[in-house]
Design a protein around this motif. Sequence first.
Motif, PDB file in Angstrom:
ATOM      1  N   LEU A   1       1.360  -1.019  -0.171  1.00 39.16           N
ATOM      2  CA  LEU A   1      -0.153   0.041  -0.158  1.00 39.16           C
ATOM      3  C   LEU A   1       0.734   1.443  -0.434  1.00 39.16           C
ATOM      4  O   LEU A   1       0.703   2.232  -0.568  1.00 39.16           O
ATOM      5  CB  LEU A   1      -0.903   0.371   1.386  1.00 39.16           C
ATOM      6  N   GLY A   2       2.095   1.120   0.854  1.00 42.20           N
ATOM      7  CA  GLY A   2       2.598   1.994   0.680  1.00 42.20           C
ATOM      8  C   GLY A   2       4.133   2.298  -0.056  1.00 42.20           C
ATOM      9  O   GLY A   2       4.069   3.627  -1.210  1.00 42.20           O
ATOM     10  N   ILE A   3       4.721   1.753  -0.317  1.00 42.90           N
ATOM     11  CA  ILE A   3       5.597   1.915  -1.512  1.00 42.90           C
ATOM     12  C   ILE A   3       5.308   1.679  -2.740  1.00 42.90           C
ATOM     13  O   ILE A   3       5.763   2.842  -3.425  1.00 42.90           O
ATOM     14  CB  ILE A   3       6.944   0.964  -0.701  1.00 42.90           C
ATOM     15  N   CYS A   4       4.359   0.121  -2.965  1.00 42.37           N
ATOM     16  CA  CYS A   4       4.616   0.106  -4.407  1.00 42.37           C
ATOM     17  C   CYS A   4       2.650   1.436  -4.944  1.00 42.37           C
ATOM     18  O   CYS A   4       2.585   1.917  -5.765  1.00 42.37           O
ATOM     19  CB  CYS A   4       3.586  -1.279  -4.747  1.00 42.37           C
ATOM     20  N   GLY A   5       2.108   1.726  -3.283  1.00 41.96           N
ATOM     21  CA  GLY A   5       1.208   2.879  -3.519  1.00 41.96           C
ATOM     22  C   GLY A   5      -0.056   2.225  -4.863  1.00 41.96           C
ATOM     23  O   GLY A   5      -1.148   2.780  -5.707  1.00 41.96           O
ATOM     24  N   CYS A   6      -0.229   0.680  -3.524  1.00 41.88           N
ATOM     25  CA  CYS A   6      -1.202   0.296  -4.928  1.00 41.88           C
ATOM     26  C   CYS A   6      -2.948   0.872  -3.601  1.00 41.88           C
ATOM     27  O   CYS A   6      -3.091   1.306  -2.976  1.00 41.88           O
ATOM     28  CB  CYS A   6      -1.720  -1.112  -4.461  1.00 41.88           C
ATOM     29  N   ARG A   7      -3.855   0.546  -4.807  1.00 46.35           N
ATOM     30  CA  ARG A   7      -5.091   0.787  -3.839  1.00 46.35           C
ATOM     31  C   ARG A   7      -6.170  -0.104  -3.832  1.00 46.35           C
ATOM     32  O   ARG A   7      -5.989  -1.086  -4.676  1.00 46.35           O
ATOM     33  CB  ARG A   7      -6.240   2.472  -4.992  1.00 46.35           C
ATOM     34  N   PRO A   8      -6.508  -0.160  -2.658  1.00 46.41           N
ATOM     35  CA  PRO A   8      -7.128  -1.060  -1.898  1.00 46.41           C
ATOM     36  C   PRO A   8      -8.288  -1.821  -2.774  1.00 46.41           C
ATOM     37  O   PRO A   8      -8.942  -1.141  -2.464  1.00 46.41           O
ATOM     38  CB  PRO A   8      -6.704  -1.342  -0.317  1.00 46.41           C
ATOM     39  N   SER A   9      -9.147  -2.401  -3.382  1.00 46.86           N
ATOM     40  CA  SER A   9     -10.580  -2.927  -3.849  1.00 46.86           C
ATOM     41  C   SER A   9     -10.968  -3.482  -4.176  1.00 46.86           C
ATOM     42  O   SER A   9     -12.025  -4.488  -4.815  1.00 46.86           O
ATOM     43  CB  SER A   9      -9.631  -2.045  -5.636  1.00 46.86           C
ATOM     44  N   TRP A  10     -10.069  -5.220  -3.839  1.00 50.23           N
ATOM     45  CA  TRP A  10     -10.109  -6.618  -4.368  1.00 50.23           C
ATOM     46  C   TRP A  10     -11.012  -7.004  -2.901  1.00 50.23           C
ATOM     47  O   TRP A  10     -10.222  -6.867  -1.843  1.00 50.23           O
ATOM     48  CB  TRP A  10      -8.708  -7.847  -4.168  1.00 50.23           C
ATOM     49  N   THR A  11     -12.012  -8.003  -3.028  1.00 47.65           N
ATOM     50  CA  THR A  11     -12.805  -8.362  -1.998  1.00 47.65           C
ATOM     51  C   THR A  11     -13.141  -9.941  -1.826  1.00 47.65           C
ATOM     52  O   THR A  11     -12.143 -10.420  -3.135  1.00 47.65           O
ATOM     53  CB  THR A  11     -13.856  -7.343  -1.640  1.00 47.65           C
ATOM     54  N   MET A  12     -12.962 -10.438  -0.282  1.00 43.76           N
ATOM     55  CA  MET A  12     -12.850 -11.687  -0.769  1.00 43.76           C
ATOM     56  C   MET A  12     -14.239 -12.310  -0.615  1.00 43.76           C
ATOM     57  O   MET A  12     -14.510 -13.152  -1.306  1.00 43.76           O
ATOM     58  CB  MET A  12     -12.819 -12.252   0.818  1.00 43.76           C
ATOM     59  N   GLU A  13     -14.976 -11.434  -0.338  1.00 40.99           N
ATOM     60  CA  GLU A  13     -16.803 -11.731  -1.121  1.00 40.99           C
ATOM     61  C   GLU A  13     -17.301 -12.036  -2.053  1.00 40.99           C
ATOM     62  O   GLU A  13     -17.942 -13.329  -1.588  1.00 40.99           O
ATOM     63  CB  GLU A  13     -17.934  -9.964  -1.202  1.00 40.99           C
ATOM     64  N   ARG A  14     -16.891 -12.353  -2.755  1.00 42.19           N
ATOM     65  CA  ARG A  14     -16.713 -12.763  -4.658  1.00 42.19           C
ATOM     66  C   ARG A  14     -16.540 -13.967  -4.717  1.00 42.19           C
ATOM     67  O   ARG A  14     -16.778 -14.475  -5.647  1.00 42.19           O
ATOM     68  CB  ARG A  14     -16.277 -11.897  -5.809  1.00 42.19           C
ATOM     69  N   TYR A  15     -15.730 -13.885  -3.566  1.00 37.43           N
ATOM     70  CA  TYR A  15     -14.478 -15.798  -4.059  1.00 37.43           C
ATOM     71  C   TYR A  15     -16.187 -16.671  -3.845  1.00 37.43           C
ATOM     72  O   TYR A  15     -15.439 -17.926  -5.058  1.00 37.43           O
ATOM     73  CB  TYR A  15     -13.858 -15.393  -2.472  1.00 37.43           C
ATOM     74  N   LEU A  16     -16.973 -16.744  -3.047  1.00 35.01           N
ATOM     75  CA  LEU A  16     -17.935 -17.675  -2.893  1.00 35.01           C
ATOM     76  C   LEU A  16     -18.701 -18.058  -4.623  1.00 35.01           C
ATOM     77  O   LEU A  16     -18.403 -18.775  -4.408  1.00 35.01           O
ATOM     78  CB  LEU A  16     -18.700 -18.005  -1.837  1.00 35.01           C
TER      79      LEU A  16
END
Length: 608
Positions: free
Chosen positions: A190-205
Amino acid sequence: MVHDAVAVVDFGGQYAHLIATKVRKHRVLAEIRQPEDPIEAFAPYKGIILSGSPSLSAFGEDSAYNKGIYDLDVPIMGFCFGHQEIAKHYGGKVSHGQQEWGRADLHITREHALFAGLEPVEQVWMSHFDSVDEIGPEFVELASSVLGANGERHRYAAIASDALRRYGFQYHPEVDDTLHGDEMIGNFVLGICGCRPSWTMERYLDEQVERVRRQVDGRSVFLLASGGVDSTVAAYLFRRALAPEQLHLLHIDNGLMRKDESAEVVRMLAELGIGENLHFVDAGDDFLAALERLVEPERKRKAIGNTFIQVFEREARRLHLESHLLGQGTIYPDTIETGGTKRADTIKTHHNRVPIIEEMIAAGKVVEPLVDLYKVEVRDLGEKLGVPADLIGRHPFPGPGLGVRLLCSDGAPALDGEALGAVQSQVDPLLEQYRLKGRVLPLKSVGVKADLRSYESPVLLHGEADWDTLEEAAGTLFKSVSGINRCIWSLAGPLPERFEVVAASVSRTRLDLLREVDAIVTEGLLRHGLYGEVWQCPVVLAPLKVDGRGVECCILRPIRTERGMTATPARLPMAMLAEAAEAILAFPAIGLVAYDVTSKPPGTIEWE
Ligand code: XMP
């Protein structure tokens, strides 16, 4: 790409997939890439992580992987082998021999964004033979590591070049026993690579339900249901994805189950309402016949795995279900420990990964909806699917069951007198500082060291000590003495002097004895309210006569872990242990009761 993502380069380390899981915990997509992938394959990523590796010969000196990644203008971070590769690539030096196993203290020597929010000293987890001795001119040291209270300091446990945006950790931040590893990975992603969090586990099922429907494609599934967490969650998932008549369950009593377990499993599956098409077969004789006279753990594991398939096919024929796909609740550690990725070493062949099953998988005849998950994720998924909590909380039990908890022998000591004496003479002086005595035992058990399988001897520790001292003494032995991968601590009686290995294979008598002893331990855990605190508690019998007493040595192996990939011994109350030891020693066949104080690595959870 919709999501910001990170590539994890899989050099075959035991934890490569775990790195991806830990990145996804920060809701950033992580994808596994191969070291030889073309450079274009890395273009979509905002960062790259290089995993550990078991295979120095393949990647060490000549390092035959796509080094073009170092020309990419994205942050790159390496763990263990990956750290050593980064150091080397930019002018550092790596040497063989500075091994560290298990818990170590990380002393942060320079403030850095990677350690934002952390303490100056952090508990981390090590598993390496090689280490970085020198770093290139553009790098600085961020931390060093110390093993135990009086341990020497290892330099370059963490290194960085902010100008190059290249970073390395000698330890494994991805394993749960690196206590703040999640934060360190988050600081990078999140910090050094600057990735924005957007992926969720909810869809996994939902995705899995779709995947199962696509794969099954109107056919039916015959699921091997052991009654354990994985196959039960898999059964629920199949039920959600398929029509009731498309799912048949088969519970095989392999004779290697715990006391009264098969009967309970059949009752439970029927009660849960997922077992309309539930079949049961008592195949204890088939498994005993397959195990007759086998001693070597891998041969035993393969015999058990093959017998599962033979019985499955026989039952499928009998029930006219031959056209069904084989369903299994295989989870990720089953594949990785069986050497299931391109470069991973085979630590243990899991029962659901024997060659015959690999062939069926290649032919598209197997459906395994949990194969990307670790136990903790399977439990999450189980909750979402409505699996009852007491079932989700059951201790994991390996498919080969008690078959891999009964050590076998042809009667010959695993080490001859001279070899044993040589190891013993190294052990004795090291234990003096802890006021402990030790005996190298003439047997072997399976372990894992630096991503490689080990098959080495345990040391029996004897003397009064607290848990810290025992674990530290064990750590000192693992670090300094080759040829040992476990330490066990004697729970009762004087220091033994004579050990005789007894010829023994898997027999009904031994299984029945182990079932009784195992039941005593489980009952003790429940009565003391400790069952939920311990992740798993294998009980092992080893065919060893101690000072002329008995024919078996009994070892208790309660552990704590989250994913089973690393583990620490659980520190059970002495009162409970004394009680269990007394009850177990009442069996005349048992001459010694000991407690496994080995972390994973260098030991594995199971002994075989
Ligand atoms: P180790 O001994 O490799 O065990 O540290 C890690 C976890 O895996 C379980 N285990 C198995 N589970 N089939 C399984 O379903 C197997 O062949 C097998 N071997 C080990 C072990 O009990 C622990 O939870």
